[in-house]
Design an enzyme around this catalytic site. Structure first.
Site, PDB file in Angstrom:
ATOM      1  N   HIS A  77     -32.709  38.489  32.768  1.00 20.46           N
ATOM      2  CA  HIS A  77     -31.253  38.365  32.818  1.00 20.46           C
ATOM      3  C   HIS A  77     -30.658  38.610  31.437  1.00 20.46           C
ATOM      4  CE1 HIS A  77     -30.864  35.700  36.668  1.00 20.46           C
ATOM      5  NE2 HIS A  77     -31.696  36.717  36.826  1.00 20.46           N
ATOM      6  N   TYR A 206     -23.071  28.508  35.570  1.00 22.72           N
ATOM      7  CA  TYR A 206     -22.885  27.107  35.182  1.00 22.72           C
ATOM      8  C   TYR A 206     -21.421  26.766  35.448  1.00 22.72           C
ATOM      9  CZ  TYR A 206     -27.327  27.148  32.578  1.00 22.72           C
ATOM     10  OH  TYR A 206     -28.658  27.213  32.228  1.00 22.72           O
ATOM     11  N   PRO A 298     -31.599  18.611  31.248  1.00 22.23           N
ATOM     12  CA  PRO A 298     -31.956  19.955  31.700  1.00 22.23           C
ATOM     13  C   PRO A 298     -30.924  21.057  31.421  1.00 22.23           C
ATOM     14  CG  PRO A 298     -31.435  18.532  33.574  1.00 22.23           C
ATOM     15  CD  PRO A 298     -31.476  17.663  32.362  1.00 22.23           C
ATOM     16  N   LYS A 302     -34.130  23.859  28.345  1.00 21.20           N
ATOM     17  CA  LYS A 302     -34.911  23.928  27.101  1.00 21.20           C
ATOM     18  C   LYS A 302     -36.263  23.217  27.145  1.00 21.20           C
ATOM     19  CE  LYS A 302     -32.219  26.473  24.965  1.00 21.20           C
ATOM     20  NZ  LYS A 302     -32.669  27.842  24.915  1.00 21.20           N
ATOM     21  N   TYR A 390     -29.060  29.694  23.602  1.00 19.54           N
ATOM     22  CA  TYR A 390     -29.524  29.795  24.990  1.00 19.54           C
ATOM     23  C   TYR A 390     -30.756  30.698  25.092  1.00 19.54           C
ATOM     24  CZ  TYR A 390     -29.213  29.817  30.057  1.00 19.54           C
ATOM     25  OH  TYR A 390     -29.488  29.645  31.386  1.00 19.54           O
TER      26      TYR A 390
HETATM   27  P1  FAD Z   1     -45.685  18.245  31.683  1.00 19.22           P
HETATM   28  O1  FAD Z   1     -45.316  19.506  32.361  1.00 19.22           O
HETATM   29  O2  FAD Z   1     -45.088  16.974  32.156  1.00 19.22           O
HETATM   30  O3  FAD Z   1     -47.260  18.149  31.722  1.00 19.22           O
HETATM   31  C1  FAD Z   1     -47.945  16.966  31.391  1.00 19.22           C
HETATM   32  C2  FAD Z   1     -49.230  16.918  32.173  1.00 19.22           C
HETATM   33  O4  FAD Z   1     -49.982  15.780  31.784  1.00 19.22           O
HETATM   34  C3  FAD Z   1     -48.980  16.772  33.669  1.00 19.22           C
HETATM   35  O5  FAD Z   1     -49.728  17.740  34.374  1.00 19.22           O
HETATM   36  C4  FAD Z   1     -49.435  15.351  33.982  1.00 19.22           C
HETATM   37  O6  FAD Z   1     -49.949  15.229  35.294  1.00 19.22           O
HETATM   38  C5  FAD Z   1     -50.513  15.157  32.932  1.00 19.22           C
HETATM   39  N1  FAD Z   1     -50.781  13.755  32.591  1.00 19.22           N
HETATM   40  C6  FAD Z   1     -49.924  12.701  32.569  1.00 19.22           C
HETATM   41  N2  FAD Z   1     -50.556  11.588  32.188  1.00 19.22           N
HETATM   42  C7  FAD Z   1     -51.835  11.938  31.932  1.00 19.22           C
HETATM   43  C8  FAD Z   1     -52.979  11.222  31.485  1.00 19.22           C
HETATM   44  N3  FAD Z   1     -52.932   9.913  31.223  1.00 19.22           N
HETATM   45  N4  FAD Z   1     -54.136  11.894  31.321  1.00 19.22           N
HETATM   46  C9  FAD Z   1     -54.213  13.222  31.587  1.00 19.22           C
HETATM   47  N5  FAD Z   1     -53.156  13.952  32.013  1.00 19.22           N
HETATM   48  C10 FAD Z   1     -51.982  13.324  32.185  1.00 19.22           C
HETATM   49  N6  FAD Z   1     -36.823  21.602  32.283  1.00 19.22           N
HETATM   50  C11 FAD Z   1     -35.974  22.604  32.361  1.00 19.22           C
HETATM   51  O7  FAD Z   1     -35.851  23.314  31.370  1.00 19.22           O
HETATM   52  N7  FAD Z   1     -35.265  22.851  33.524  1.00 19.22           N
HETATM   53  C12 FAD Z   1     -35.439  22.082  34.634  1.00 19.22           C
HETATM   54  O8  FAD Z   1     -34.832  22.332  35.674  1.00 19.22           O
HETATM   55  C13 FAD Z   1     -36.334  21.003  34.593  1.00 19.22           C
HETATM   56  N8  FAD Z   1     -36.552  20.216  35.665  1.00 19.22           N
HETATM   57  C14 FAD Z   1     -37.420  19.166  35.556  1.00 19.22           C
HETATM   58  C15 FAD Z   1     -37.645  18.316  36.657  1.00 19.22           C
HETATM   59  C16 FAD Z   1     -38.523  17.226  36.563  1.00 19.22           C
HETATM   60  C17 FAD Z   1     -38.734  16.321  37.763  1.00 19.22           C
HETATM   61  C18 FAD Z   1     -39.181  16.977  35.338  1.00 19.22           C
HETATM   62  C19 FAD Z   1     -40.138  15.791  35.211  1.00 19.22           C
HETATM   63  C20 FAD Z   1     -38.982  17.832  34.255  1.00 19.22           C
HETATM   64  C21 FAD Z   1     -38.098  18.925  34.353  1.00 19.22           C
HETATM   65  N9  FAD Z   1     -37.876  19.790  33.268  1.00 19.22           N
HETATM   66  C22 FAD Z   1     -37.019  20.809  33.366  1.00 19.22           C
HETATM   67  C23 FAD Z   1     -38.559  19.655  32.023  1.00 19.22           C
HETATM   68  C24 FAD Z   1     -39.777  20.578  31.921  1.00 19.22           C
HETATM   69  O9  FAD Z   1     -40.339  20.744  33.174  1.00 19.22           O
HETATM   70  C25 FAD Z   1     -40.707  19.933  30.920  1.00 19.22           C
HETATM   71  O10 FAD Z   1     -40.067  19.949  29.661  1.00 19.22           O
HETATM   72  C26 FAD Z   1     -42.087  20.591  30.831  1.00 19.22           C
HETATM   73  O11 FAD Z   1     -42.807  20.323  32.001  1.00 19.22           O
HETATM   74  C27 FAD Z   1     -42.851  20.069  29.609  1.00 19.22           C
HETATM   75  O12 FAD Z   1     -44.161  20.503  29.656  1.00 19.22           O
HETATM   76  P2  FAD Z   1     -45.332  19.574  29.134  1.00 19.22           P
HETATM   77  O13 FAD Z   1     -46.565  20.392  29.290  1.00 19.22           O
HETATM   78  O14 FAD Z   1     -44.984  19.011  27.828  1.00 19.22           O
HETATM   79  O15 FAD Z   1     -45.353  18.331  30.120  1.00 19.22           O
HETATM   80  C1  DHB Z   2     -32.730  26.129  35.828  1.00 24.86           C
HETATM   81  C2  DHB Z   2     -32.794  24.882  35.262  1.00 24.86           C
HETATM   82  C3  DHB Z   2     -31.962  24.587  34.208  1.00 24.86           C
HETATM   83  O1  DHB Z   2     -32.028  23.390  33.624  1.00 24.86           O
HETATM   84  C4  DHB Z   2     -31.051  25.500  33.725  1.00 24.86           C
HETATM   85  O2  DHB Z   2     -30.230  25.176  32.704  1.00 24.86           O
HETATM   86  C5  DHB Z   2     -31.021  26.750  34.280  1.00 24.86           C
HETATM   87  C6  DHB Z   2     -31.862  27.062  35.342  1.00 24.86           C
HETATM   88  C7  DHB Z   2     -33.630  26.445  36.964  1.00 24.86           C
HETATM   89  O3  DHB Z   2     -34.347  25.549  37.402  1.00 24.86           O
HETATM   90  O4  DHB Z   2     -33.611  27.584  37.425  1.00 24.86           O
END
Ligand code: FAD
Ligand code: DHB
Length: 402
Positions: A77, A206, A298, A302, A390
């Site tokens: 995009h 948005y 969210p 980011k 962004y």
């Molecule tokens: P995570 O993806 O959380 O990965 C951590 C991993 O560690 C998981 O697989 C978990 O199962 C594992 N774990 C936990 N505890 C333990 C343990 N004790 N031992 C071993 N493994 C463990 N960001 C956006 O930008 N847009 C969005 O729309 C958005 N929606 C989201 C919706 C939800 C419900 C959540 C929770 C987050 C969302 N986020 C979103 C944020 C984004 O998904 C996270 O910033 C991203 O997943 C971060 O990646 P990570 O690898 O740091 O953590």
């Molecule tokens: C999506 C999530 C976001 O937080 C955002 O700012 C834009 C898009 C998505 O899940 O597609």
């Protein structure tokens, strides 16, 4: 060495985007790692979360050898729309940033691609582990203790990367007196849906509406991802599909007669919104990365991008340590990350406050938001600031190690 003890260079807790990408980046530097994950492979491969990848994230995934499917299936995009006062205004990200773009490609697809490349390269990821605990963090040989397939096991390593998300055990394994936390909890949340409906717009929209924020995003040419602002304690049973569509139609109304495409809902969830930062992001031989260290609301998408930026810095610091023997980059890991973390915290907070209405917000707050949106959509300087943030701060962001 006993079979239940695995010796490796870097022990990684968590197989989310941060842990998996770190493991792959280390592999490309000739550094061994083992990943331990509490969930099943199926669970992490199907967990629906973020969807927008910054340019730098896309470039890094390609360089890591995990970009083939994203190249084919990701939707590139060049702009986004801001909708307020019943009119949509386009922000031309590409033109305003000298050619940068974002790619819409779901986080769980990134996770699938990373797991595949790790396994193809002989990488070790242990799923479904239990009772994970970290020891020896301030010694020269830390370890990860856990249960796996009925056995007590241990990963003995030189360094541990805590990539286990906000509710993981890595951050709480650091003595509380060493850490400072900064937190802001927002008085609203997002109700998110996935719908089998062709996205009603080519680009993300948005929307700031008097009833609250709404976002139109997508996952593919036939699947829409939509969000609407709701209360943090929102009860999903009070939101039958028709109520969700009605509210979305209201918030996306324009004078030009915008039409929202509707279809069967395949998922519905509520996501709480908070800003959270841990300082420092390291202790002894443990380095926190991604959601284990910080959370952004969210708005602006980011979270995952920040997780990717952390592990890029950590992989470089570890590679430098193994190549030269110098721990300098590891010593400055937290400081290096935190500059980007706070810049991103500011941007995510700003986007959130620009677009949402809090209960009790007066008419003045709404008029102030409209004035700011007017500025962002008419002043090139203001639009360029939004576009730069962004699409993502560059990786050669001043203050980051080369
Ligand atoms: P995570 O993806 O959380 O990965 C951590 C991993 O560690 C998981 O697989 C978990 O199962 C594992 N774990 C936990 N505890 C333990 C343990 N004790 N031992 C071993 N493994 C463990 N960001 C956006 O930008 N847009 C969005 O729309 C958005 N929606 C989201 C919706 C939800 C419900 C959540 C929770 C987050 C969302 N986020 C979103 C944020 C984004 O998904 C996270 O910033 C991203 O997943 C971060 O990646 P990570 O690898 O740091 O953590
Ligand atoms: C999506 C999530 C976001 O937080 C955002 O700012 C834009 C898009 C998505 O899940 O597609």
């Amino acid at each position: 060495m006993a079979a239940n003890i695995i010796r490796t260079q870097v022990g990684i807790v968590g197989a989310g985007p941060a842990g998996l990408l770190l493991s792959q980046l280390l592999h490309l530097e000739g550094i061994e790692s083992v990943v331990v994950e509490t969930q099943t492979r199926k669970h992490v491969e199907e967990r629906n979360r973020a969807g927008v990848l910054e340019q730098g994230t896309v470039d890094l995934l390609k360089a890591a050898g995990a970009g083939d499917r994203m190249r084919r299936e990701g939707l590139v995009h060049h702009g986004i729309e801001l909708l307020f006062n019943r009119r949509a205004h386009r922000i031309d990200l590409h033109e305003l940033t000298g050619g940068r773009a974002i790619t819409v490609y779901a986080q769980h697809e990134v996770v699938k691609d990373l797991i595949r490349v790790r396994i193809d390269a002989g990488g070790q990821i242990l799923f479904e582990v239990g009772d994970v605990c970290l020891t020896g963090l301030d010694s020269g040989a830390p370890s990860i203790l856990f249960q796996h397939a009925g056995d007590a096991r241990e990963v003995v390593c030189d360094y541990i990367a805590g990539c286990d998300g906000f509710r993981g055990i890595s951050r709480p394994s650091i003595p509380a007196c060493v850490l400072r936390f900064y937190e802001h909890v927002y008085p609203f949340a997002w109700l998110g849906i996935l719908a089998e409906a062709e996205p009603a717009s080519q680009e993300l929209i948005y929307a700031n509406h008097e009833s609250g924020f709404a976002l139109l995003s997508m996952r593919s040419p036939s699947v829409s991802r939509l969000y609407l602002q709701c209360r943090p304690e929102e009860d999903l049973s009070l939101w039958p599909d028709e109520r969700i569509w009605e509210e979305l139609r209201r918030r996306f109304t324009t004078d030009e007669g915008f039409h929202l495409n509707e279809g069967p809902l395949v998922q519905k969830s509520v996501t709480a919104m908070r800003s959270f930062v841990t300082e420092p992001m390291q202790y002894g031989r443990l380095y926190l990365a991604g959601d284990a260290a910080h959370i952004v609301p969210p708005t602006g998408a980011k979270g995952m991008n920040l997780a990717v930026a952390d592990v890029r810095i950590l992989a470089r610091a570890l590679a430098w340590r193994y190549r030269t023997g110098s721990s300098d980059l590891l010593a400055s890991y937290s400081d290096t990350c935190l500059r980007r973390v706070w810049r991103t915290q500011h941007f995510s907070w700003w986007m959130t406050s620009l677009l949402h209405r809090a209960a009790g917000d007066d008419e003045f707050s709404y008029r102030r938001q409209l004035a700011e949106l007017d500025q962002v959509t008419t002043s090139r300087a203001a639009a360029a600031t939004l576009a730069e943030n962004y699409t993502g701060l560059p990786f050669d962001f001043p203050g980051e190690q080369p």
